[in-house]
Motif scaffolding. Sequence first.
Motif, PDB file in Angstrom:
ATOM      1  N   ALA A   5      36.344  24.277  13.473  1.00 42.54           N
ATOM      2  CA  ALA A   5      36.857  22.922  13.459  1.00 42.54           C
ATOM      3  C   ALA A   5      36.620  22.154  12.177  1.00 42.54           C
ATOM      4  CB  ALA A   5      36.227  22.160  14.603  1.00 42.54           C
ATOM      5  N   ARG A   6      35.451  22.175  11.667  1.00 42.39           N
ATOM      6  CA  ARG A   6      35.095  21.224  10.623  1.00 42.39           C
ATOM      7  C   ARG A   6      35.586  21.643   9.246  1.00 42.39           C
ATOM      8  NH1 ARG A   6      31.311  16.890   9.763  1.00 42.39           N
ATOM      9  NH2 ARG A   6      32.241  15.998   7.951  1.00 42.39           N
ATOM     10  N   GLN A  67      38.925  18.967  17.097  1.00 43.93           N
ATOM     11  CA  GLN A  67      38.056  19.910  16.421  1.00 43.93           C
ATOM     12  C   GLN A  67      36.624  19.409  16.473  1.00 43.93           C
ATOM     13  OE1 GLN A  67      39.769  20.798  12.601  1.00 43.93           O
ATOM     14  NE2 GLN A  67      41.453  21.875  13.557  1.00 43.93           N
ATOM     15  N   TYR A  68      35.702  20.300  16.210  1.00 47.50           N
ATOM     16  CA  TYR A  68      34.284  19.975  16.279  1.00 47.50           C
ATOM     17  C   TYR A  68      33.512  20.836  15.302  1.00 47.50           C
ATOM     18  CZ  TYR A  68      34.023  24.285  18.957  1.00 47.50           C
ATOM     19  OH  TYR A  68      34.119  25.589  19.350  1.00 47.50           O
ATOM     20  N   GLU A  69      32.257  20.469  15.072  1.00 47.61           N
ATOM     21  CA  GLU A  69      31.384  21.274  14.241  1.00 47.61           C
ATOM     22  C   GLU A  69      30.191  21.798  15.044  1.00 47.61           C
ATOM     23  OE1 GLU A  69      28.832  20.228  10.480  1.00 47.61           O
ATOM     24  OE2 GLU A  69      30.954  20.075   9.987  1.00 47.61           O
ATOM     25  N   THR A 119      30.041  17.911  19.205  1.00 41.52           N
ATOM     26  CA  THR A 119      29.651  16.915  18.205  1.00 41.52           C
ATOM     27  C   THR A 119      30.442  17.126  16.915  1.00 41.52           C
ATOM     28  OG1 THR A 119      27.849  18.253  17.270  1.00 41.52           O
ATOM     29  CG2 THR A 119      27.288  16.798  19.118  1.00 41.52           C
ATOM     30  N   THR A 120      30.502  16.091  16.092  1.00 38.09           N
ATOM     31  CA  THR A 120      31.225  16.192  14.829  1.00 38.09           C
ATOM     32  C   THR A 120      30.400  16.864  13.740  1.00 38.09           C
ATOM     33  OG1 THR A 120      30.468  13.997  14.184  1.00 38.09           O
ATOM     34  CG2 THR A 120      32.643  14.148  15.222  1.00 38.09           C
ATOM     35  N   GLU A 121      29.098  16.962  13.920  1.00 30.85           N
ATOM     36  CA  GLU A 121      28.227  17.542  12.897  1.00 30.85           C
ATOM     37  C   GLU A 121      27.410  18.685  13.491  1.00 30.85           C
ATOM     38  OE1 GLU A 121      28.049  16.665   9.662  1.00 30.85           O
ATOM     39  OE2 GLU A 121      29.472  15.019   9.844  1.00 30.85           O
ATOM     40  N   ASN A 122      27.325  19.804  12.779  1.00 29.45           N
ATOM     41  CA  ASN A 122      26.541  20.929  13.276  1.00 29.45           C
ATOM     42  C   ASN A 122      25.051  20.598  13.300  1.00 29.45           C
ATOM     43  OD1 ASN A 122      25.864  21.171  10.545  1.00 29.45           O
ATOM     44  ND2 ASN A 122      26.959  23.088  10.256  1.00 29.45           N
ATOM     45  N   LYS A 151      31.705  25.926   9.345  1.00 33.40           N
ATOM     46  CA  LYS A 151      30.430  25.235   9.438  1.00 33.40           C
ATOM     47  C   LYS A 151      30.026  24.999  10.886  1.00 33.40           C
ATOM     48  CE  LYS A 151      30.835  22.482   5.249  1.00 33.40           C
ATOM     49  NZ  LYS A 151      30.774  21.116   4.745  1.00 33.40           N
ATOM     50  N   THR A 152      30.664  25.657  11.827  1.00 31.31           N
ATOM     51  CA  THR A 152      30.372  25.377  13.224  1.00 31.31           C
ATOM     52  C   THR A 152      29.092  26.073  13.672  1.00 31.31           C
ATOM     53  OG1 THR A 152      31.735  27.194  14.024  1.00 31.31           O
ATOM     54  CG2 THR A 152      32.794  25.049  13.844  1.00 31.31           C
ATOM     55  N   VAL A 153      28.478  25.482  14.685  1.00 28.17           N
ATOM     56  CA  VAL A 153      27.303  26.068  15.301  1.00 28.17           C
ATOM     57  C   VAL A 153      27.545  26.095  16.806  1.00 28.17           C
ATOM     58  CG1 VAL A 153      26.022  23.892  15.471  1.00 28.17           C
ATOM     59  CG2 VAL A 153      24.771  26.024  15.420  1.00 28.17           C
ATOM     60  N   GLU A 154      27.234  27.222  17.418  1.00 30.70           N
ATOM     61  CA  GLU A 154      27.347  27.397  18.859  1.00 30.70           C
ATOM     62  C   GLU A 154      25.922  27.565  19.383  1.00 30.70           C
ATOM     63  OE1 GLU A 154      30.343  27.665  20.648  1.00 30.70           O
ATOM     64  OE2 GLU A 154      31.517  27.345  18.831  1.00 30.70           O
ATOM     65  N   ILE A 155      25.505  26.661  20.260  1.00 30.46           N
ATOM     66  CA  ILE A 155      24.137  26.674  20.767  1.00 30.46           C
ATOM     67  C   ILE A 155      24.174  26.791  22.282  1.00 30.46           C
ATOM     68  CG2 ILE A 155      21.978  25.371  20.932  1.00 30.46           C
ATOM     69  CD1 ILE A 155      22.882  23.924  18.325  1.00 30.46           C
ATOM     70  N   THR A 156      23.337  27.672  22.808  1.00 36.23           N
ATOM     71  CA  THR A 156      23.171  27.779  24.250  1.00 36.23           C
ATOM     72  C   THR A 156      21.774  27.297  24.595  1.00 36.23           C
ATOM     73  OG1 THR A 156      24.641  29.696  24.316  1.00 36.23           O
ATOM     74  CG2 THR A 156      23.235  29.342  26.239  1.00 36.23           C
TER      75      THR A 156
END
Length: 165
Positions: A5-6, A67-69, A119-122, A151-156
């Motif tokens: 996204a970002r 879109q998102y980061e 969120t818009t920021e990772n 620049k995206t981050v995927e967190i569980t």
Amino acid sequence: MSPNARHGYGKFDSGKKGLVICEKCKIFYYKKAWHHDAENFIAKRENKDLPVNFALCPACKMIADKQYEGRIVIKGFPEKLEFDLLALIRGYCKRAYDRDPLDRLIEIKKEGAEFIVFTTENELAHKLSKKIKDAFNKVKIKTIFDKEPGKTVEITVEFLDIDKL
């Protein structure tokens, strides 16, 4: 929402002198940074002659483009703590927005037994996941950063031992 996204939203080059005010959220870009409270800034005598332009800020553009980061998937949380969890997420993101107008909570979705936070920021997503872990203690976090140039981050965030909370 797209996982990449970002990319392309991080920098804002207005190419114009003076102020750029976001058409949607009314934050303003001046001297290479985004700020809150454009009306107050413009009201000051020394700023009255600055040319003013309007455009979408990078955060509003990302939201408009769906879109998102940062994306956080929260699993296994006890239903009795749902209100506290949502209050923590909203409060933390509000304080981040107060510090930096581009740090935004885009949305919180509930899908089955999971919450998905965008969120818009990772970095905001990363810090928020750590805050959730600090607040609820019995939590396991798994973070996957997108490979360059994204620049995206995927967190569980997974709650453990929910009966003891």
